[in-house]
Scaffold this active site. Structure first.
Site, PDB file in Angstrom:
ATOM      1  CB  SER A 168      -0.819   0.068   1.289  1.00  0.00           C
ATOM      2  OG  SER A 168      -2.043  -0.501   1.140  1.00  0.00           O
TER       3      SER A 168
ATOM      4  CG  HIS B 226      -6.373   3.252   2.941  1.00  0.00           C
ATOM      5  ND1 HIS B 226      -5.493   2.211   3.134  1.00  0.00           N
ATOM      6  CD2 HIS B 226      -6.284   3.563   1.629  1.00  0.00           C
ATOM      7  CE1 HIS B 226      -4.915   1.903   1.987  1.00  0.00           C
ATOM      8  NE2 HIS B 226      -5.372   2.715   1.054  1.00  0.00           N
TER       9      HIS B 226
ATOM     10  CB  ALA C  44       1.287  -0.210   4.433  1.00  0.00           C
TER      11      ALA C  44
ATOM     12  CG  MET D  91      -5.093  -6.197   6.800  1.00  0.00           C
ATOM     13  SD  MET D  91      -6.371  -5.040   6.268  1.00  0.00           S
ATOM     14  CE  MET D  91      -6.510  -3.983   7.723  1.00  0.00           C
ATOM     15  CB  SER D  92      -0.644  -8.446   2.450  1.00  0.00           C
ATOM     16  OG  SER D  92       0.393  -7.615   2.922  1.00  0.00           O
TER      17      SER D  92
ATOM     18  CE1 TYR E  95      -8.814  -5.358   1.348  1.00  0.00           C
ATOM     19  CE2 TYR E  95      -6.994  -6.118   2.713  1.00  0.00           C
ATOM     20  CZ  TYR E  95      -7.504  -5.238   1.773  1.00  0.00           C
ATOM     21  OH  TYR E  95      -6.708  -4.267   1.259  1.00  0.00           O
ATOM     22  CD  GLU E  96      -8.608  -6.798  -3.086  1.00  0.00           C
ATOM     23  OE1 GLU E  96      -8.971  -6.262  -4.127  1.00  0.00           O
ATOM     24  OE2 GLU E  96      -7.436  -7.185  -2.887  1.00  0.00           O
TER      25      GLU E  96
ATOM     26  CG  HIS F 207      -5.080  -7.070   0.049  1.00  0.00           C
ATOM     27  ND1 HIS F 207      -4.985  -6.149  -0.970  1.00  0.00           N
ATOM     28  CD2 HIS F 207      -4.037  -6.850   0.873  1.00  0.00           C
ATOM     29  CE1 HIS F 207      -3.916  -5.392  -0.756  1.00  0.00           C
ATOM     30  NE2 HIS F 207      -3.319  -5.793   0.352  1.00  0.00           N
TER      31      HIS F 207
ATOM     32  CG  HIS G  80      -3.671  -1.878  -3.442  1.00  0.00           C
ATOM     33  ND1 HIS G  80      -4.398  -1.400  -2.400  1.00  0.00           N
ATOM     34  CD2 HIS G  80      -2.658  -2.584  -2.894  1.00  0.00           C
ATOM     35  CE1 HIS G  80      -3.854  -1.799  -1.265  1.00  0.00           C
ATOM     36  NE2 HIS G  80      -2.795  -2.514  -1.536  1.00  0.00           N
TER      37      HIS G  80
ATOM     38  CG  ASN H 116      -1.017   2.572  11.091  1.00  0.00           C
ATOM     39  OD1 ASN H 116      -0.840   2.150   9.941  1.00  0.00           O
ATOM     40  ND2 ASN H 116      -1.588   1.849  12.042  1.00  0.00           N
TER      41      ASN H 116
HETATM   42  N1  HPA Z   1      -3.316  -2.818  10.868  1.00  0.00           N
HETATM   43  C1  HPA Z   1      -3.428  -3.669   9.842  1.00  0.00           C
HETATM   44  N2  HPA Z   1      -2.974  -3.399   8.629  1.00  0.00           N
HETATM   45  C2  HPA Z   1      -2.354  -2.224   8.439  1.00  0.00           C
HETATM   46  C3  HPA Z   1      -2.197  -1.290   9.473  1.00  0.00           C
HETATM   47  C4  HPA Z   1      -2.707  -1.610  10.756  1.00  0.00           C
HETATM   48  O1  HPA Z   1      -2.603  -0.843  11.728  1.00  0.00           O
HETATM   49  N3  HPA Z   1      -1.534  -0.223   8.936  1.00  0.00           N
HETATM   50  C5  HPA Z   1      -1.301  -0.515   7.638  1.00  0.00           C
HETATM   51  N4  HPA Z   1      -1.803  -1.717   7.318  1.00  0.00           N
END
Ligand code: HPA
Length: 273
Positions: free
Chosen positions: A31, A248, A114, A212-213, A86-87, A84, A62, A236
């Site tokens: 990301s 996001h 990310a 998530m990947s 989750y998609e 992903h 993406h 973050n």
């Molecule tokens: N959690 C899950 N996936 C992420 C995060 C997060 O805080 N930041 C970027 N991708």
């Protein structure tokens, strides 16, 4: 023939109709890190949508394409945008592009993503070299009939992230004056961010970053014998560690802020691995 292997071969044939490029390394961009592909010496771009049967990503930020080209002379295939879980795709589709890059000839894989920082010593904007991973609630991508053409039924996972490559990452980061962190990446399904209680669970499990990947792709790549390394951009601090709400655009903003450093690091690694 196995349904999944059949699909892989169809995608490979469709891709081969468009390019005969033989990558040595494969790079998956996370990301906000997708701009990297614009800086390489491009030979050919193939949109995912133009590959027959290929799963196409839907998340904003993406792009969905393979970029074939040279990173300082090294033949590489770059995935600009990943798929992903989750998609809503089957796990076998999530790892299809990774397998495809391996089948095109790439023996080495650089994974990027990310991620949220779970280790309280991290801060937003840090890079973390992935030393290992934990997948929580994510189906293993190797479930189902084994693809014997790619690898064994019960592949060893004791060194998913190559120690040799980790050594290179550390020394290249040092040369660039980057204070790179290291740690365990935990993959959850998403798409909701974690609750503070889940973040405490991840820390208790031994995780340093959450996303998530990546872990599923690493498993599929390891199964087929690729040598793997991974870098997370801590965009973050995870929920409950940071003060405010997560969104996001924060992920995107941090990724943009460190993009230049990231590009330099990836290029330095690509030419040495
Ligand atoms: N959690 C899950 N996936 C992420 C995060 C997060 O805080 N930041 C970027 N991708």
């Amino acid at each position: 023939m196995n349904r999944i292997y059949n699909k892989l071969n169809k995608c490979l044939m469709s891709l081969r109709e468009k390019t005969n490029f033989k990558p040595e390394i494969a790079l998956i961009l996370g990301s906000g890190l997708g701009d990297y592909a614009d800086g390489i010496c491009v030979e050919k771009v193939v949109e995912y949508a133009d590959i027959e049967d290929f799963p196409v990503s839907t998340v904003s930020g993406h792009k969905g394409r393979f970029v074939f080209g040279f990173i300082d002379g090294v033949p590489a295939v770059v995935m600009q945008g990943r798929v992903h879980f989750y998609e809503g795709y089957e796990m076998s589709d999530v790892v299809l592009p990774t397998r495809l890059m391996g089948m095109m000839g790439a023996k080495k894989l650089i994974l990027t993503n990310a991620a949220g920082g779970v280790n309280p010593n991290f801060k937003s904007g840090d890079f973390m070299m992935i030393t290992d991973h934990i997948a929580v609630g994510v189906p293993n991508p190797l479930i189902g009939g084994n693809l014997d053409e790619l690898g064994v039924r019960f592949p060893d996972m004791s060194e998913v992230y190559s120690r040799r490559m980790q050594g290179i990452i550390k020394s290249e980061a040092q040369k660039l004056g980057l204070d790179i962190r290291e740690g365990v990446y935990v993959q959850l399904t998403g798409p909701s961010y974690e609750t503070p209680a889940e973040v405490r669970m991840i820390r208790t499990l031994g995780g340093d970053a959450v996303g998530m990947s990546t872990a599923c792709e690493a498993i599929a790549a390891k199964h087929m014998g690729m040598e793997i390394c991974g870098i997370s951009c801590i965009t973050n601090m995870a929920a409950g560690i940071s003060a405010g709400e997560l969104n996001h655009s924060e992920v995107q903003e941090t990724a943009d802020r460190v993009a230049e450093q990231f590009k330099r690091l990836i290029t330095a690694i690509a030419v040495r691995i």
